[in-house]
Design an enzyme around this catalytic site. Structure first.
Site, PDB file in Angstrom:
ATOM      1  N   HIS B 240      20.825   4.275   5.754  1.00 31.08           N
ATOM      2  CA  HIS B 240      21.016   5.371   6.570  1.00 31.08           C
ATOM      3  C   HIS B 240      22.128   5.951   6.968  1.00 31.08           C
ATOM      4  O   HIS B 240      22.357   7.017   7.734  1.00 31.08           O
ATOM      5  CB  HIS B 240      19.935   5.212   7.843  1.00 31.08           C
ATOM      6  N   SER B 244      21.517   8.046   0.451  1.00 27.85           N
ATOM      7  CA  SER B 244      21.253   7.717  -0.947  1.00 27.85           C
ATOM      8  C   SER B 244      21.981   8.299  -1.956  1.00 27.85           C
ATOM      9  O   SER B 244      22.508   9.200  -1.909  1.00 27.85           O
ATOM     10  CB  SER B 244      19.660   8.098  -1.421  1.00 27.85           C
ATOM     11  N   LYS B 268       5.941  11.717  -2.686  1.00 32.56           N
ATOM     12  CA  LYS B 268       6.453  10.921  -3.876  1.00 32.56           C
ATOM     13  C   LYS B 268       6.416   9.517  -4.063  1.00 32.56           C
ATOM     14  O   LYS B 268       6.035   8.936  -4.951  1.00 32.56           O
ATOM     15  CB  LYS B 268       7.884  11.427  -4.124  1.00 32.56           C
ATOM     16  N   ASP B 269       6.679   8.735  -2.863  1.00 33.80           N
ATOM     17  CA  ASP B 269       6.486   7.518  -2.693  1.00 33.80           C
ATOM     18  C   ASP B 269       4.983   6.892  -2.760  1.00 33.80           C
ATOM     19  O   ASP B 269       4.632   5.875  -3.503  1.00 33.80           O
ATOM     20  CB  ASP B 269       6.913   6.938  -1.443  1.00 33.80           C
ATOM     21  N   GLU B 312       9.117 -19.800 -13.579  1.00 32.57           N
ATOM     22  CA  GLU B 312       8.366 -18.252 -13.596  1.00 32.57           C
ATOM     23  C   GLU B 312       9.081 -17.461 -14.502  1.00 32.57           C
ATOM     24  O   GLU B 312      10.320 -17.665 -14.418  1.00 32.57           O
ATOM     25  CB  GLU B 312       8.216 -17.935 -12.144  1.00 32.57           C
TER      26      GLU B 312
END
Lengths: 263, 432
Positions: B240, B244, B268-269, B312
């Site tokens: 923030h 972005s 959108k998320d 893994e």
């Protein structure tokens, strides 16, 4: 492109023949100790809509009880679980009461034996690992509760293994007390072929107990023992997927509407 | 409209930050009318203002693609892991004698225990899917470059902590792979000269992986996710502050380039979540054990070593690097180095152009890098013998060369494509 496809098509039958020949060679080769891949079988419990074949699981329980349980424990299962595969409460009580479990101490401070209750875990054939080994020439028959989950391609593997006993090829060096099995890594397994003859088990529901039938039933039962939640899980999965599909559609539409005016 | 909108063109990272703050302040200053109680609280603890800032006033580049969904997806994975883990911890017993059976008790006797445990086990894999996608996004679009170096570093710390947490979590069911995986990985520290052995004993709390090890792994596995939450907040704070990055890789210049989070990226998320949960559900409900190893359903036995000890899937590329080096200490250094290297990335990549989309040569090396990384994973799963070893060595060299040679040198030869004039222009071009 077409030419290559044509060549490939012409070769395919030969390829199949060739792989057969390789397979034969593989089986007769006395030096080969690698396990071969398990056979792919069709199972009721496979796929998105997989279900338990309860009749088969019940028969499988009978096979376990009369054949496998002579050496193999199933300690993660309780007698009450048998109700899930279609036995009635009374039948379960009856089955449990055939076994003795140690309980106590009582008010005098002594341990005592009592008939098992539906809440008890399956009683195993041996008191401990040492007595199991001593009864089986040093080998330890594994607990079967998770056997299908604890092996690659579990159900197919157990099916293939039970069907995989063959005469060892000439010249194959066999250790004392071992049995030749093409699906077992190293191809030498301590367990002798447990299911051999048709009619080895006398099915209560009248099904003809062929060797194939008994093995299928045993695998169905062991798969149930490993993943008792399978049916519930898959049903929930299909519902969840339908829900998420509809949700996704609505969200995509909402997203388009909201972003429409962004220029 | 403010006057800087058309004439302010940020050239340096510092100017980019200035532009970002300017836009932030330009966005709707009006604060929602609050009722008396909410207003009273907000005057003393500006929690409402903070939320409003984040959702309404904070500017996001409007051209963000679906590649920018993975941050929030990773975030929700963390929440899912913490919640499902909490319920598992209510039934799990961290003792070598009971751990395996207590997990099976959860699977068989606890109401919906199988669902909770499979959510947690599959969720760990899904978390790494999200993290890797998030990182690949950053690598391609140059999100690590100035002014976002600190954001990137904090991200790597989250990645490291998540790997440590996942590793310890895998030990808890106390199956064969739990035990032997723990033995192999903790033994790596014995490669450290002089004090190695003592460190390993200190980690184990004894002379082998045993009850003290299991117990502390459980405690740490419970604790670390909360540390991760804290560092995620730091990650967001950095985000923030810089804003972005975006697919065009050019800074926001004006309000026209930006869009508030809500409702545009909330929706959108959500779309991203739905797709992600469909993939999650596919494994969870139909193939819950496909991402694990069958040997972990065999109780741990210190006397029987599994034929192949494999970690893994999400550790496999690094495991391949470890095994590629013939020397133990060398292997350990190369493996940890492969991640430590990422910290230097902002200074290794010398290109002035941020987004890979405008770097034709970079793109080719980048795709090879991604394929090479997946290949390393495949090698990590294969036995360390024959040509696999040589392939691992070549792949390891490419992994290092990408960061240490290709990225620093490439800009000297590369003719980059013209970058978009502005985010607004890029958005209009890509959304016709």
């Amino acid at each position: 492109m077409k030419k290559y496809l044509l060549i490939l098509l012409l070769f395919l039958p030969n390829l199949a023949k060739a792989s057969d020949a390789i397979m034969q060679d593989h089986l007769q080769n006395a030096k080969e100790t690698k396990a071969i891949h398990p056979k792919k079988m069709k199972w009721e419990f496979d796929g998105f809509f997989g279900r338990f074949d309860k009749a088969s699981i019940q028969r499988g329980y009978q096979v376990y009880k009369e054949v496998c349980s002579a050496c193999h424990s199933l300690k993660l299962m309780s007698y009450r679980n048998l109700q899930d595969i279609g036995f009635s409460e009374n039948e379960v009580k009856q089955i449990a009461s055939e076994y003795l479990v140690q309980d106590g101490p009582n008010d005098d401070g002594d341990m005592f034996d009592r008939p098992a209750l539906p809440s008890d875990k399956f009683v195993g054939p041996y008191a401990n690992e040492q007595s199991a080994r001593s009864a089986n020439g040093g080998a330890y028959p594994p607990d079967l509760s998770l056997i299908v989950k604890a092996r690659h391609d579990g159900a197919n593997y157990v099916y293939s293994l039970l069907n995989g006993y063959k005469d060892a090829p000439e010249g194959f060096e066999m250790a004392e007390g071992k049995n030749y099995n093409i699906y077992f890594e190293g191809r030498q397994i301590s367990m002798p072929s447990p299911i051999n003859d048709d009619g080895q088990v006398d099915y209560k529901d009248g099904t003809i107990a062929t060797k194939e039938q008994m093995i299928m039933d045993a695998v169905n039962f062991l798969q149930y023992a490993s993943e008792p939640e399978t049916e519930h899980r898959k049903k929930m999965g299909v519902r969840t997927m339908v829900f998420l599909g509809v949700l996704l559609l609505l969200l995509v539409l909402a997203k388009k509407a909201i972003w429409k005016n962004v220029k | 409209m403010t006057n800087h909108e058309n004439n302010f063109d940020p050239k340096t990272p510092k100017e980019e930050l200035q532009a970002f703050h300017q836009i932030h302040n330009d966005l709707d200053q009006s604060i929602t009318e609050k009722n008396k109680v909410v207003g009273w609280i907000n005057d003393r603890l500006p929690i409402i203002t903070t939320i409003e800032n984040t959702l309404k006033r904070h500017p996001y580049p409007k051209n963000l693609s679906y590649w920018w969904n993975f941050g929030s997806i990773a975030g929700i994975c963390l929440v899912i892991q913490i919640l499902s883990g909490l319920f598992l911890a209510m039934h799990y017993v961290p003792n070598t004698k009971h751990a395996f059976d207590s997990v099976e008790h959860i699977m068989r006797d606890v109401n919906y225990g199988w669902l909770i445990r499979y959510i947690h086990a599959v969720g760990a894999s899904m978390f790494f899917v999200a993290l890797y996608a998030h990182m690949v996004r950053s690598l391609y679009y140059g999100s690590y470059k100035a002014p976002r170096e600190v954001l990137w570093w904090v991200g790597i710390i989250i990645f490291l902590l998540t790997m440590a947490t996942a590793f310890m979590g895998y030990v808890l069911p106390w199956g064969q792979m739990s035990f032997w995986g723990a033995t192999v990985i903790t033994n790596l520290f014995s490669a450290i000269p002089v004090v190695g052995e003592s460190i390993v004993q200190w980690l184990w709390g004894g002379y082998s992986v045993d009850n003290p090890t299991l117990n502390r792994f459980f405690v740490l596995h419970f604790l670390m996710p909360f540390l991760i939450v804290g560092i995620v907040l730091v990650h967001l704070m950095a985000l923030h502050t810089t804003g972005s990055n975006n697919p065009a890789g050019v800074p926001m210049k004006s309000k026209k380039d930006s869009i508030p989070f809500h409702p545009y990226f909330t929706i959108k998320d959500m779309v991203g979540f739905a797709v992600f949960f469909i993939i999650f559900g596919y494994f969870l409900f139909f193939y819950p054990n496909a991402l694990g190893h069958p040997d972990n359903y065999i109780p741990a036995n210190p006397l029987v070593t599994p034929a192949h000890i494999v970690p893994e899937w999400y550790f496999l590329p690094f495991y391949a690097i470890l095994r590629a080096v013939p020397d133990k200490l060398g292997g350990v250094l190369m493996m940890f180095g492969a991640i430590i290297l990422l910290f230097f990335l902002p200074y290794l990549d010398k290109s002035k152009v941020r987004s890979g989309a405008y770097r034709p040569l970079f793109k080719k090396f980048f795709y090879v890098f991604v394929i090479n990384f997946v290949f390393l994973g495949w090698l990590g799963k294969s036995p360390a013998e024959g040509w696999y070893i040589w392939a691992s060595r070549i792949s390891t060299m490419y992994y290092y060369a990408y960061f240490l040679l290709i990225l620093p040198i490439l800009p000297r030869f590369e003719k980059t494509l013209p970058v978009p004039e502005s985010i607004d222009e890029h958005y209009k071009k890509t959304h016709k």
